[in-house]
Design a protein around this motif. Structure first.
Motif, PDB file in Angstrom:
ATOM      1  N   ALA A 133       2.360   9.469  -5.985  1.00 19.33           N
ATOM      2  CA  ALA A 133       2.512  10.463  -4.784  1.00 19.33           C
ATOM      3  C   ALA A 133       1.553  11.558  -5.167  1.00 19.33           C
ATOM      4  CB  ALA A 133       3.730  11.103  -4.318  1.00 19.33           C
ATOM      5  N   GLN A 134       1.404  12.077  -6.352  1.00 19.89           N
ATOM      6  CA  GLN A 134       0.483  13.145  -6.834  1.00 19.89           C
ATOM      7  C   GLN A 134      -0.905  12.593  -6.949  1.00 19.89           C
ATOM      8  OE1 GLN A 134       1.913  16.213  -6.115  1.00 19.89           O
ATOM      9  NE2 GLN A 134       3.754  14.831  -5.460  1.00 19.89           N
ATOM     10  N   ARG A 135      -1.250  11.318  -7.093  1.00 18.56           N
ATOM     11  CA  ARG A 135      -2.232  10.998  -7.434  1.00 18.56           C
ATOM     12  C   ARG A 135      -3.355  10.572  -6.136  1.00 18.56           C
ATOM     13  NH1 ARG A 135      -3.136   5.069 -10.679  1.00 18.56           N
ATOM     14  NH2 ARG A 135      -5.213   4.766 -10.169  1.00 18.56           N
ATOM     15  N   VAL A 136      -4.624  10.859  -6.235  1.00 16.85           N
ATOM     16  CA  VAL A 136      -5.688  10.382  -5.294  1.00 16.85           C
ATOM     17  C   VAL A 136      -6.222   9.037  -5.962  1.00 16.85           C
ATOM     18  CG1 VAL A 136      -7.819  10.766  -4.240  1.00 16.85           C
ATOM     19  CG2 VAL A 136      -6.623  12.850  -4.979  1.00 16.85           C
ATOM     20  N   TRP A 137      -5.802   7.909  -5.069  1.00 18.47           N
ATOM     21  CA  TRP A 137      -5.968   6.614  -5.024  1.00 18.47           C
ATOM     22  C   TRP A 137      -7.309   6.234  -4.385  1.00 18.47           C
ATOM     23  CZ3 TRP A 137      -3.046   3.080  -7.836  1.00 18.47           C
ATOM     24  CH2 TRP A 137      -1.604   3.489  -8.206  1.00 18.47           C
ATOM     25  N   LEU A 179      -6.845   0.962  -5.111  1.00 15.69           N
ATOM     26  CA  LEU A 179      -6.006   0.070  -4.286  1.00 15.69           C
ATOM     27  C   LEU A 179      -5.871  -1.324  -4.179  1.00 15.69           C
ATOM     28  CD1 LEU A 179      -5.585   3.253  -1.541  1.00 15.69           C
ATOM     29  CD2 LEU A 179      -3.765   2.256  -3.043  1.00 15.69           C
ATOM     30  N   LEU A 180      -7.482  -1.525  -4.179  1.00 12.86           N
ATOM     31  CA  LEU A 180      -7.685  -3.129  -4.027  1.00 12.86           C
ATOM     32  C   LEU A 180      -7.141  -3.673  -5.285  1.00 12.86           C
ATOM     33  CD1 LEU A 180     -11.205  -2.746  -2.677  1.00 12.86           C
ATOM     34  CD2 LEU A 180      -9.584  -4.155  -1.655  1.00 12.86           C
ATOM     35  N   GLN A 202     -15.179  -4.703  -4.287  1.00 15.76           N
ATOM     36  CA  GLN A 202     -16.248  -4.252  -3.289  1.00 15.76           C
ATOM     37  C   GLN A 202     -15.559  -4.132  -1.945  1.00 15.76           C
ATOM     38  OE1 GLN A 202     -18.836  -2.708  -4.918  1.00 15.76           O
ATOM     39  NE2 GLN A 202     -17.665  -3.213  -6.858  1.00 15.76           N
ATOM     40  N   ASP A 203     -14.542  -4.776  -1.491  1.00 20.77           N
ATOM     41  CA  ASP A 203     -14.347  -4.864  -0.387  1.00 20.77           C
ATOM     42  C   ASP A 203     -13.616  -3.707   0.327  1.00 20.77           C
ATOM     43  OD1 ASP A 203     -14.094  -6.133   2.254  1.00 20.77           O
ATOM     44  OD2 ASP A 203     -13.153  -8.079   1.747  1.00 20.77           O
ATOM     45  N   HIS A 204     -13.971  -2.643   0.214  1.00 19.70           N
ATOM     46  CA  HIS A 204     -13.397  -1.488   0.588  1.00 19.70           C
ATOM     47  C   HIS A 204     -12.966  -1.554   1.983  1.00 19.70           C
ATOM     48  CE1 HIS A 204     -15.525   0.842  -2.750  1.00 19.70           C
ATOM     49  NE2 HIS A 204     -14.627   0.075  -3.521  1.00 19.70           N
ATOM     50  N   HIS A 205     -13.569  -2.161   2.783  1.00 22.39           N
ATOM     51  CA  HIS A 205     -13.091  -2.284   4.245  1.00 22.39           C
ATOM     52  C   HIS A 205     -11.696  -2.574   4.650  1.00 22.39           C
ATOM     53  CE1 HIS A 205     -13.714  -2.454   8.639  1.00 22.39           C
ATOM     54  NE2 HIS A 205     -13.274  -3.748   8.543  1.00 22.39           N
ATOM     55  N   LEU A 206     -11.163  -3.837   3.760  1.00 20.48           N
ATOM     56  CA  LEU A 206      -9.814  -4.149   3.726  1.00 20.48           C
ATOM     57  C   LEU A 206      -8.980  -2.895   3.573  1.00 20.48           C
ATOM     58  CD1 LEU A 206      -9.868  -7.407   1.887  1.00 20.48           C
ATOM     59  CD2 LEU A 206      -9.388  -7.242   3.938  1.00 20.48           C
ATOM     60  N   LEU A 233       0.821  -1.221  -0.091  1.00 23.00           N
ATOM     61  CA  LEU A 233      -0.179   0.172  -0.065  1.00 23.00           C
ATOM     62  C   LEU A 233       0.942   1.294  -0.124  1.00 23.00           C
ATOM     63  CD1 LEU A 233      -2.890  -0.801   2.623  1.00 23.00           C
ATOM     64  CD2 LEU A 233      -3.036  -0.266   0.022  1.00 23.00           C
ATOM     65  N   LEU A 234       2.010   1.254   0.860  1.00 21.42           N
ATOM     66  CA  LEU A 234       2.830   2.304   0.846  1.00 21.42           C
ATOM     67  C   LEU A 234       3.373   2.765  -0.251  1.00 21.42           C
ATOM     68  CD1 LEU A 234       3.738   4.687   2.643  1.00 21.42           C
ATOM     69  CD2 LEU A 234       5.391   3.247   3.684  1.00 21.42           C
ATOM     70  N   GLU A 235       3.933   1.555  -1.041  1.00 29.08           N
ATOM     71  CA  GLU A 235       4.779   1.571  -1.933  1.00 29.08           C
ATOM     72  C   GLU A 235       3.871   2.212  -3.168  1.00 29.08           C
ATOM     73  OE1 GLU A 235       6.945  -1.148  -5.405  1.00 29.08           O
ATOM     74  OE2 GLU A 235       6.125  -1.998  -3.819  1.00 29.08           O
ATOM     75  N   THR A 236       2.701   1.868  -3.316  1.00 27.73           N
ATOM     76  CA  THR A 236       1.672   2.266  -4.228  1.00 27.73           C
ATOM     77  C   THR A 236       1.436   3.857  -4.218  1.00 27.73           C
ATOM     78  OG1 THR A 236       0.644   0.086  -4.483  1.00 27.73           O
ATOM     79  CG2 THR A 236      -0.813   1.960  -5.126  1.00 27.73           C
TER      80      THR A 236
END
Length: 254
Positions: free
Chosen positions: A191-195, A200-201, A211-215, A183-186
């Motif tokens: 860095a200038q992008r809103v993910w 991210l999933l 659909q599993d945004h909670h993760l 996650l941090l690497e992504t």
């Protein structure tokens, strides 16, 4: 799930013989050698003997609590850990993910879904012990370590060595799990992008998780704790309400 290119070993820690057999059969069909244990103590003994690539772990065991077994597994192994349980309330899910489990699946479960989740995990890079990644230990507090790889991502005092899979803050190595690292690497790479949570999933977990945004929320929360973040005044990761996450403005370099 396609058969692994080399033989992999799965340790099944489950006291219900029917579920244990279902898990074993599913994993064997996908190329795994399986070892079975009906209790936490037996599972820990099998872990030390066989050094598995994957551990499936029941949360409710007859001797040790599954959370404690997970902690002990993570302290000595970078195996993927899937918690399998009938206790699906929110507290158990959060506890399971915070102690180093890679995934959480409830009973009853679909063997096809279970196979798909295991396949997605094995598409992510694995790490070795001693890196502070995946084993939950990291460097001792007094140890100051600078990432040594050539492919470094930087954001102010935070550095991430992509090849060595080492993250350091103010020169001190952080104990991140595989997912937290990815996650941090992504976030640093874009860095200038809103993910978005969905992006991210797809990037970290792979297809089929959109659909599993909670993760994402759970692992971002854990990552922020390890970064010493104050959510009301974030230093590194900013929440973009209703959308996702991005890095805070700062001195970023690749």
């Amino acid at each position: 799930m396609s058969a692994p290119t080399s033989q992999r070993t799965a340790l099944i820690i489950e006291d219900d013989p029917d579920i244990r057999e279902l898990l074993a059969t599913t994993l064997r069909m996908n190329g795994f050698t399986t070892i079975e244990a009906g209790s936490g103590l037996d599972g820990l003994a099998a872990l030390a003997e066989h050094e598995p690539d994957l551990i499936t772990l029941d949360l409710t065991l007859p001797d040790l609590d599954g959370v404690e077994v997970c902690r002990q597994c993570r302290a000595v192994s970078d195996a993927y850990i899937v918690m399998v349980t009938a206790r699906q309330d929110e507290i158990d899910r959060l506890i399971g993910l915070e102690i180093g489990a890679d995934d959480f699946i409830g009973k009853p479960f679909s063997p096809r879904e279970f196979s798909a989740r295991v396949s997605a995990m094995f598409r992510r890079p694995r790490t070795g012990l001693g890196t502070g990644l995946g084993n939950g230990r990291g460097a001792p507090a007094a140890q100051q370590q600078e990432p040594a790889g050539n492919d470094l991502l930087r954001h102010n005092e935070l550095t991430l060595d992509v090849e060595g899979r080492v993250v350091a803050l103010d020169g001190q190595e952080l104990a991140l799990t595989r997912i937290e690292f990815d996650l941090l690497e992504t976030l640093l790479t874009g860095a200038q992008r809103v993910w978005t949570r969905e992006a991210l999933l797809n990037r970290v977990w792979g297809d089929g998780w959109s659909q599993d945004h909670h993760l994402v929320e759970v692992h971002i929360r854990n990552l922020r704790k390890k970064l010493g973040e104050d959510t009301s005044n974030p230093r590194f990761i900013r929440t973009v309400r209703g959308v996702g996450y991005r890095m805070m403005p700062g001195d970023t370099a690749h």
